[in-house]
Motif scaffolding. Structure first.
Motif, short mmCIF file in Angstrom:
data_model
loop_
_atom_site.label_atom_id
_atom_site.label_comp_id
_atom_site.label_asym_id
_atom_site.label_seq_id
_atom_site.Cartn_x
_atom_site.Cartn_y
_atom_site.Cartn_z
N PHE A 145 -7.61 -5.90 -13.58
CA PHE A 145 -7.10 -7.25 -13.85
C PHE A 145 -7.94 -7.96 -14.90
O PHE A 145 -7.44 -8.77 -15.66
CB PHE A 145 -6.99 -8.07 -12.57
CG PHE A 145 -8.17 -7.97 -11.64
CD1 PHE A 145 -8.22 -6.99 -10.66
CD2 PHE A 145 -9.23 -8.84 -11.76
CE1 PHE A 145 -9.30 -6.89 -9.81
CE2 PHE A 145 -10.31 -8.76 -10.90
CZ PHE A 145 -10.34 -7.77 -9.92
N PRO A 248 0.20 6.57 -6.84
CA PRO A 248 -0.31 5.48 -5.99
C PRO A 248 -1.33 4.60 -6.70
O PRO A 248 -1.37 3.39 -6.45
CB PRO A 248 -0.95 6.20 -4.79
CG PRO A 248 -0.98 7.64 -5.13
CD PRO A 248 0.03 7.88 -6.20
N ILE A 251 0.72 2.22 -8.78
CA ILE A 251 1.42 1.29 -7.91
C ILE A 251 0.45 0.25 -7.38
O ILE A 251 0.72 -0.96 -7.39
CB ILE A 251 2.11 2.05 -6.75
CG1 ILE A 251 3.31 2.80 -7.29
CG2 ILE A 251 2.52 1.09 -5.65
CD1 ILE A 251 4.06 3.58 -6.25
N GLY A 252 -0.72 0.70 -6.95
CA GLY A 252 -1.74 -0.23 -6.47
C GLY A 252 -2.13 -1.21 -7.57
O GLY A 252 -2.24 -2.41 -7.33
N LEU A 255 0.31 -4.14 -8.46
CA LEU A 255 0.32 -5.31 -7.58
C LEU A 255 -0.34 -6.49 -8.29
O LEU A 255 0.17 -7.62 -8.27
CB LEU A 255 -0.44 -5.01 -6.29
CG LEU A 255 0.17 -3.93 -5.41
CD1 LEU A 255 -0.78 -3.55 -4.30
CD2 LEU A 255 1.49 -4.39 -4.84
N ILE A 256 -1.49 -6.24 -8.92
CA ILE A 256 -2.23 -7.32 -9.55
C ILE A 256 -1.75 -7.53 -10.98
O ILE A 256 -1.62 -8.66 -11.44
CB ILE A 256 -3.74 -7.01 -9.57
CG1 ILE A 256 -4.21 -6.65 -8.17
CG2 ILE A 256 -4.53 -8.15 -10.13
CD1 ILE A 256 -4.44 -7.80 -7.28
N LEU A 259 1.16 -9.64 -11.46
CA LEU A 259 0.84 -11.05 -11.25
C LEU A 259 0.25 -11.65 -12.52
O LEU A 259 0.59 -12.76 -12.91
CB LEU A 259 -0.16 -11.16 -10.10
CG LEU A 259 -0.20 -12.49 -9.40
CD1 LEU A 259 1.01 -12.66 -8.52
CD2 LEU A 259 -1.48 -12.61 -8.59
N ILE A 271 2.58 -9.67 -3.67
CA ILE A 271 1.50 -10.64 -3.54
C ILE A 271 2.04 -11.96 -2.98
O ILE A 271 1.48 -12.53 -2.04
CB ILE A 271 0.83 -10.89 -4.92
CG1 ILE A 271 0.26 -9.61 -5.48
CG2 ILE A 271 -0.24 -11.96 -4.80
CD1 ILE A 271 -1.01 -9.14 -4.88
N LEU A 286 6.69 -1.82 1.25
CA LEU A 286 5.92 -0.67 1.72
C LEU A 286 6.80 0.57 1.80
O LEU A 286 6.40 1.66 1.38
CB LEU A 286 5.30 -0.96 3.08
CG LEU A 286 4.06 -1.85 3.09
CD1 LEU A 286 3.71 -2.26 4.50
CD2 LEU A 286 2.88 -1.12 2.46
N MET A 289 7.60 1.75 -1.79
CA MET A 289 6.46 2.34 -2.49
C MET A 289 6.06 3.65 -1.84
O MET A 289 5.74 4.62 -2.54
CB MET A 289 5.29 1.36 -2.50
CG MET A 289 5.56 0.19 -3.43
SD MET A 289 4.15 -0.90 -3.60
CE MET A 289 4.72 -1.97 -4.93
N ALA A 290 6.10 3.69 -0.52
CA ALA A 290 5.76 4.94 0.17
C ALA A 290 6.74 6.03 -0.22
O ALA A 290 6.34 7.17 -0.50
CB ALA A 290 5.74 4.72 1.67
N VAL A 293 5.90 7.37 -3.59
CA VAL A 293 4.73 8.25 -3.62
C VAL A 293 5.07 9.60 -2.99
O VAL A 293 4.72 10.66 -3.51
CB VAL A 293 3.54 7.59 -2.90
CG1 VAL A 293 2.37 8.54 -2.84
CG2 VAL A 293 3.15 6.32 -3.62
#
Ligand code: SF4
Lengths: 314, 653, 500
Positions: A145, A248, A251-252, A255-256, A259, A271, A286, A289-290, A293
């Protein structure tokens, strides 16, 4: 090969079901009752009791799970706690954005990661190699970020080349779409590319030191052909797994990053929903996204088998 | 990340025969990880001693002194409420360390016992644990943390516990991997026999073994946790308001970019440096452990087989006159190869002279590390990076190969000079069919079409007696047995009718039963095709079967040359004699273990005088002084030993 | 060759870099007002919202019977006139208004809306209309609200959430949960709207007063402060609400700044009984807190002067402002003395914050209290639970805005023993008596009693007033006729705004 695909498929489905149970249970881990979250400022004891009955929270858990998973399989994730909108609408609206983000970031990660990794491996210990090693280590350590903020300060605010935030649907204007995605792609892709570069470099160095590469050189085969055909092809086998791991990771990161750039994808939705404790949306995100993955893992496993002849005979 | 490739020094440090210094000594000799470790120690001390170190209270505000730049009073300036940024960074380390510890401890406490159980009990328990494990591997750590916040509300405690929960999977894998390895080891078994109970076995034997990989894993995961904590605080879901947390400071600093852009720097750098230090420390530690056991290594399959001599390191040789000059098809004169290192260059091949006639087989004999394979690579002009041929010539039919362009040299390789390797399975590319590997040189050197090349390949496989050649051409190396694979490698080498064939220990990696067949095949073919062969081996017996003449190498020099029969019946160099005695047949005959004590010294550790003297039974003072020349003691028999004329070896055999 | 391979890889990098560079600056569309907003819309039914931050998304679509002027004054809107007596209000309605879904606006529509609010689905709004005992439809354009108690501020309440008119058809079918259906000058375009991120409003061609429709489209983008500044810098935004702390930055960049009067903020002491924080039961300590807060420094430094510090609820000029009030302003020495007198060295209490803007209120105040040994722990709570938290009884005190403007509402919300924000049910008989008496009198004669009540509440430390905290609105040069909205952080009036 078919057996390989089948076994992987079965285990993927198993993991998916187990994960769905965990995600379902989130609703019941909330301290107190979800009704309090739903009602927000309207949480009077009467309202809570009424709502709990309405939601069917009194039924036994397996019944509730069955109901939930059947709905989910129809694409019905329930309605948002916050605004009563069907969660499905949100997901349908935002999933493509995140998918594009993922694809673009992955392309950047793979293109840069492989190029840097390969170039560095050709002359281990050279200046290029050492600087790439340094960059890679730095890339893994910098919070993405922060990188995103710095990139947007430079390219969007200072230089004005790219939009600062927002998103234009590809259907509306493909060029604007491309521009609005570039910074998020790079912010996400760079970190992953360093991970891939690191792995590729290691794998290439190992492969280029093998006898079969020496043998190929000793057969008078041109070096570029050796690097591509023997080197890269063999090095890709362990690296393909690492590329799979990037899904993953990206994807993680999204998230930020979403934003930071106000990209209207699942990341910013997550978020916002997390801060609002809007659990149905969190659950849906979830699940999506799961699935993403799990699906890529499946693809990676299969392509692993395809790349590696030893797996193919199974 | 200091695995700066296979630089020479490192791959040598990996070798077990080097006396291993203590773990700590090895670690502390690495500069970068040491700096990283010192940084981390300072960080932890800072976190513990924050109230005593920080010049100011991190919450003490002074609205009259906002947005000050760095000064002696405020080392990093002040923020929007006039609080001392330096003190806030110092206290911020507490949040970071605490969050990291929470997650990692939780992960270890959960993961290690489960991994122990999974690995030790095995069977169904193992399967179930690993299956649950796979589930958590799916979700990114940040998403797990956010989910915890969605359920429990904002704050770091639950989020970090959730991250720890997710990360337990890594420890499960790691511990299980170690246990699986250790379980097979006999001492665990014997402990069982002597009646020590299972849990005690687990703790006494296995825990010490996982300590190092655990530290590596932990330092890398700690880095991830810190990034997750920073990300959570960045979006306002982590550390509470006012609490000095790096993520929060970074997030808030963005607001004040126009008033005090400097505020963005300290927290960003603090996070980056900390994570960097953790990564470098972890990597350094892993390098020291020889990258032996890490979670990924256990899962990712690597085609790690025995390494060929060449991969290991410099072999070498030297010699004066390996045989007749003019009629040699391949002649090597004064060949010298050097490798650069931090402490200057070191020589790997020292003045090698060899010559091979058409139809002749020359044996190049020596232990691993003596320089045999390096000689072969030097002939091919393929000395591994960063080594260089620094002197001497290699002539093929009178043409100086060292003067050729890269392209010209390539047209020699595989065409005029071809090679056969020690381990056929590692000399064949595992992802390419045998057919493609044989055809490629044909297409390059002989401009054959695909069809022609394939026909020729079938012919070649017939020649090397591989049954069903058509079918086998489309198979992959792993579908070949060792013997068959070596035949394929030989076929590839013969494809373009080379003038010289270099065979580097072509039978060493094969089953004893097949060795004979392959040797016989090579002899047959050589006779049939009349080419010259450089046959590299550590086994004098094999050389005796195949070669006409032999050259014995030791520590980058040629120490004895002569007709193979002379070498065997009448060795003049103590090293040749020792090799002779190490042959299995002789060991049996004289009924004693005749291993040569010690190892070939490494290139930078070559002793003064005779390089063999530390291992030589006959060494005298003179042997340790000057360089010893190769002397001709009989026609076609040269020896590099001061005592070569004294019949010291006479009564040995 | 290695070189060849290197070249081809390099080419790839260069091509990507060129693609990167090709992207030029973004274009601005005319006739669209693009607004930066900090929170996404919640429920599209206005009756289910109370937070002023959520007014912006509703403003283009909905109107009430009574409109709101820049200073909060009452304006005719869907009602052309009204008449208030002791126990009723009678409205005369416009007859030329149609909802976005084609439903005609009339007295029955008003009745349906009041019923929706009073259904109790959302108590905070239902409570605001508690004075309306029944609604009488006189004819299509006349309607009367019967009142069962004094309701001095009911008309002001009707300017916002509880008074906004939703199409009765949409209420009935619940379609208002998905798309807002009002009578306003613009309507939501659900196709181009990306919920949570971007809300697009297009022109309502049937609108009864085209003169206020200065722009064809309104776009509300949900953005962080950083993104808003960036958006302004790149010409992608015309208007954005701003915390006062960012005013220097906006001024430095050359943007126009509006600062309408902001909401009044105070540290509310809930635990006056000392149930969870015993120290707070001591009035001396509560007063010490007041002396510890340097309102002027806060206003000058944190809010960049964009604030009116005050130790009481009503500012000078208000009919309820008290001249006799004791000096409660910053005096660190006195604060420490009072603490010593009460025999307390220091104590700790928990409070909460929900976003960056609340942080900017809480953090500096916490820093000030720290100087007299009082630690205020700021916990994060999910967005939207401010009032739940305030009334939960888990927190001893918190800084909250006083959105109630009339003293009667102020009393009802914060001071009465059964007040929503009096979770510990603290009872002050003197204040109760004053309020009850004043409520039955006419406005003019009640004023001194209300003044007395709010003075007592301040002096007894039930509320430690901080002052009126103005928010800023950043306006680009292209946007004209933008007016800020009082007591509503970040909100502007969209009516009449033009672009370029
Ligand atoms: S020179 Fe001396 S040390 Fe060397 S081999 Fe001969 S006898 Fe041994």
């Amino acid at each position: 090969m078919i057996r390989l695909i089948l076994t992987r498929l079965i285990s993927s489905v198993g993991i998916f079901i187990a994960l769905s149970i965990l995600i379902f249970l989130l609703m019941y881990l909330v301290p107190g009752s979800v009704a309090v979250i739903i009602l927000d400022d309207a949480a009077t004891p009467e309202n809570i009791a009424k709502l709990e009955a309405e939601l069917g929270l009194d039924d036994p858990l397996p019944t509730q799970y069955a109901r939930w998973i059947v709905n989910v399989s129809k694409g019905d994730f329930g309605t948002s706690f916050l605004n009563g909108r069907p969660v499905r609408d949100d997901i349908i609206e935002k999933f493509p954005v995140t998918l594009w983000l993922l694809i673009g970031a992955l392309v950047i990660a793979v293109v840069f990661g492989l190029s840097v990794g390969i170039l560095a491996s050709l002359k281990p210990g050279s200046l290029l190699d050492r600087s790439s090693v340094l960059l890679v280590t730095l890339g893994i350590s910098i919070p993405n970020f922060w990188l995103a903020v710095l990139l947007s300060m430079l390219f969007a605010v200072k230089l004005g080349w790219l939009p600062v935030f927002g998103y234009t649907p590809i259907t509306e204007d493909p060029i604007l779409w491309f521009k609005s995605m570039l910074l998020p792609w790079f912010s996400l892709g760079i970190v992953s590319s360093t991970l891939i570069a690191r792995q590729m470099r290691g794998a290439m160095i190992e492969v280029l030191n093998t006898d079969y590469v020496r043998a190929a050189r000793a057969s008078g085969i041109p070096e570029h052909w050796v690097v591509i055909s023997n080197g890269i092809k063999n090095a890709m086998i362990p690296v393909i797994t690492v590329i799979g791991f990037q899904v993953p990771v990206i994807i993680g990161g999204s998230l930020i990053i979403e934003l930071v750039f106000a990209t209207p994808g699942l990341g910013s939705l997550t978020i916002q929903s997390v801060l609002d404790q809007d659990l149905p949306i969190v659950q849906a995100v979830l699940m999506v996204m799961a699935s993403l993955v799990i699906l890529t893992n499946l693809v990676i496993d299969i392509s692993y088998g395809w790349l590696n002849p030893k797996m193919r005979v199974l | 990340m200091s695995d700066t490739s296979l630089t020479i020094s490192q791959s040598i440090a990996d070798e077990d025969f080097l006396e291993r210094p203590s773990f700590w000594r090895r670690f502390s000799s690495q500069t970068v990880p040491m700096i990283a470790m010192i940084f981390l120690v300072i960080l932890i001390l800072t976190a513990i001693l924050a109230p005593w170190i920080a010049p100011k209270d991190p919450l003490e505000q002074d609205l009259l002194e906002v947005f000050l730049g760095p000064s002696w009073e405020h080392l990093l300036g002040t923020d929007n409420y006039g609080r001392d940024v330096f003190s806030r960074i110092i206290f911020g380390s507490r949040v970071t360390v605490q969050a990291g510890l929470q997650a990692v401890c939780f992960a270890i406490i959960l993961g290690v016992p489960l991994g122990l159980i999974a690995g030790y009990v095995g069977g169904r328990t193992d399967k179930i644990i690993m299956w649950i494990n796979d589930i958590f591997f799916i979700l990114p750590a940040l998403l797990i943390a956010l989910t915890a916040i969605a359920v429990m509300g904002p704050g770091l405690t639950y989020a970090m516990a959730a991250v720890g929960f997710g990360m337990a999977t890594r420890y499960i894998r790691l511990t299980r991997g170690v246990v699986l390895v250790e379980r097979e080891k006999t001492y665990v078994e014997s402990a069982k026999v002597t009646g020590i109970q299972t849990p005690i076995i687990l703790f006494r034997h296995i825990l010490p073994n996982i300590f190092s990989p655990l530290v590596v894993q932990t330092s890398l995961l700690f880095g991830i946790v810190i990034l997750v904590e920073a990300a959570l605080s960045f979006v306002g879901a982590g550390a509470p308001v006012g609490q000095p947390s790096w993520g929060r400071m970074l997030s808030e600093s963005r607001y004040w970019i126009s008033q005090q852009p400097f505020l963005v720097i300290p927290p960003g750098l603090a996070i980056t440096f900390t994570v960097l230090a953790l990564n470098l420390f972890g990597d350094g530690l892993r390098d020291v452990m020889g990258r032996k056991i890490t979670a990924t290594d256990i899962k990712v399959q690597k085609q790690k087989r025995s390494r060929s001599d060449a991969a290991e390191l410099p072999d070498e040789i030297n010699e004066k006159s390996g045989g007749s000059g003019a009629d040699s098809i391949l002649s090597i004169r004064g060949l010298e190869v050097k490798f650069p290192s931090i402490s200057g260059e070191f020589t790997v091949l020292d003045n090698i002279n060899l010559g091979i006639r058409k139809g002749e087989t020359l044996g190049l004999i020596g232990e691993s590390g003596s320089g045999k394979s390096m000689t072969a690579w030097a002939v091919m002009n393929l000395v591994p990076f960063p080594g260089k041929i620094t002197n001497g010539t290699v002539r093929l039919e009178g043409r100086n190969l060292n003067e050729l362009t890269r392209k010209q040299m390539r047209s020699i390789r595989g065409n005029k000079i071809a090679m056969v390797f020690q381990d056929p399975l590692s000399a064949l590319d595992p992802v390419m069919t045998i057919g493609r590997q044989i055809c490629k040189p044909l297409k390059i050197h002989k401009n054959m079409t695909k069809r022609q090349a394939r026909e020729r390949a079938v012919e070649l496989l017939n020649l090397v007696r591989v049954p069903e050649p058509h079918r086998r051409l489309d198979e992959y190396p792993h579908q070949f047995s060792g013997g068959m694979a070596q035949r394929a490698v030989i076929a590839r080498a013969l494809a373009c009718n080379p003038d010289v064939l270099i065979a580097d220990e072509p039978t060493t990696a094969l089953d004893v039963s097949i060795q004979g067949q392959v040797l016989e095949l090579m002899q047959d073919i050589q006779e049939k095709l009349g080419m010259a062969m450089l046959f590299i081996t550590h086994n004098l017996g094999v050389a005796a079967d195949v070669c006409h003449r032999g050259a014995v190498m030791y520590a980058g020099q040629i120490v004895e040359t002569g007709k193979i029969d002379d070498l065997i019946e009448n060795p003049k160099h103590p090293y040749t004699a020792a090799l002779l005695m190490a042959m299995p047949e002789n060991v049996q005959k004289i009924n004693r273990l005749a291993d040569i004590k010690g190892q070939v010294p490494l290139p930078w550790a070559w002793p003064q005088g005779c390089r063999f003297h530390p291992r030589c039974e006959y060494a005298t003072d003179q042997c340790t002084k000057d360089n010893i020349e190769l002397r001709e003691i009989a026609p076609n028999h040269t020896v590099r030993c001061v005592r070569s004329t004294e019949n010291i070896l006479g009564e040995r055999l | 060759m290695k070189k060849k391979l290197g070249m081809s890889l390099l080419t790839g990098v260069v091509v990507l870099a060129m693609l990167f560079a090709m992207a030029g600056p973004a274009m601005a569309a005319k006739d669209t007002l693009r607004v930066g907003w900090s929170v996404p819309a919640r429920k599209w039914n206005p009756h289910l919202n109370t937070a002023v931050m959520l007014l912006g998304h509703l403003e283009p679509v909905y109107e009430g019977l009574v409109g709101e002027g820049p200073k909060g004054e009452l304006l005719p809107r869907l009602a052309t006139k009204w008449e208030q007596t002791k126990d009723s209000i009678t409205f005369t309605l416009r007859d030329d208004v149609v909802f976005h879904d084609g439903t005609k606006f009339d007295a029955n529509a008003v009745k349906a809306n009041i019923a929706d609010v009073q259904s109790g689905r959302y108590p905070p709004n239902a409570k605001k209309l508690i004075a309306i005992s029944s609604v009488e439809v006189i004819d299509a354009t006349h309607i009367r609200f019967h009142l069962n108690r004094p309701a001095p501020s009911l008309l002001y309440t009707l300017q916002r959430f509880a008074g906004l008119m939703v199409s009765p058809a949409a209420l009935k079918s619940n379609s208002v949960d998905k798309v807002p259906v009002g009578t306003g000058p613009w309507k939501l375009d659900p196709k181009r709207t990306i919920s949570g991120t971007k809300y697009v409003y297009t022109l309502n061609k049937e609108y009864w007063d085209p003169s206020v429709q200065g722009v064809a489209e309104i776009e509300i983008n949900v953005l962080s402060v950083e993104q808003q500044f960036n958006g302004f810098a790149s010409g992608e935004l015309e208007v954005a609400g701003l915390h006062s702390a960012f005013v220097p930055r906006a001024k430095a960049a050359g943007y126009k700044i509006l600062s309408p009067e902001g909401p009044h903020e105070a540290l509310h002491i809930y635990d006056r009984t000392g149930k969870i924080v015993p120290e707070l039961a001591d009035p001396r300590i509560r007063r010490a807190l007041s002396y510890a807060i340097d309102r002027k420094a806060f206003a000058r430094v944190v809010l960049q002067g964009n604030s009116i510090p005050s130790t009481q609820r009503y500012l000078p000029g208000s009919q309820w402002h008290s001249e006799e009030i004791e000096d409660l302003s910053y005096n660190l020495k006195k604060a420490k003395e009072l603490m010593a007198e009460a025999g307390v060295k220091g104590f700790t209490f928990d409070t909460y914050s929900q976003d960056a803007f609340f942080d900017m209120m809480n953090e500096p105040i916490a820093g000030m209290l720290k100087k007299i040994g009082v630690t205020m722990n700021i916990k994060s709570i999910p967005i939207g639970q401010l009032f739940v938290a305030a009334s939960s009884g888990k927190y001893a005190a918190s800084i909250m805005p006083l959105i109630e403007r009339h003293p009667y509402d102020f009393y009802q919300a914060k001071l009465a023993p059964d007040a929503f924000m009096n979770p510990f049910k603290y009872e002050d008989k003197e204040i109760d008596a004053l309020a009850k008496k004043a409520a039955r009198m006419d406005e003019k004669s009640a004023a001194p009693l209300w003044t007395e009540m709010s003075r007592l509440a301040a002096e007894r430390g039930y509320l430690i007033h901080i002052g009126s905290v103005h928010f800023a609105i950043m306006v680009s040069k292209r946007a004209k006729n933008v007016k800020g909205r009082s007591f509503s952080p970040y909100n502007i009036f969209f009516r009449g705004v033009t672009v370029e």
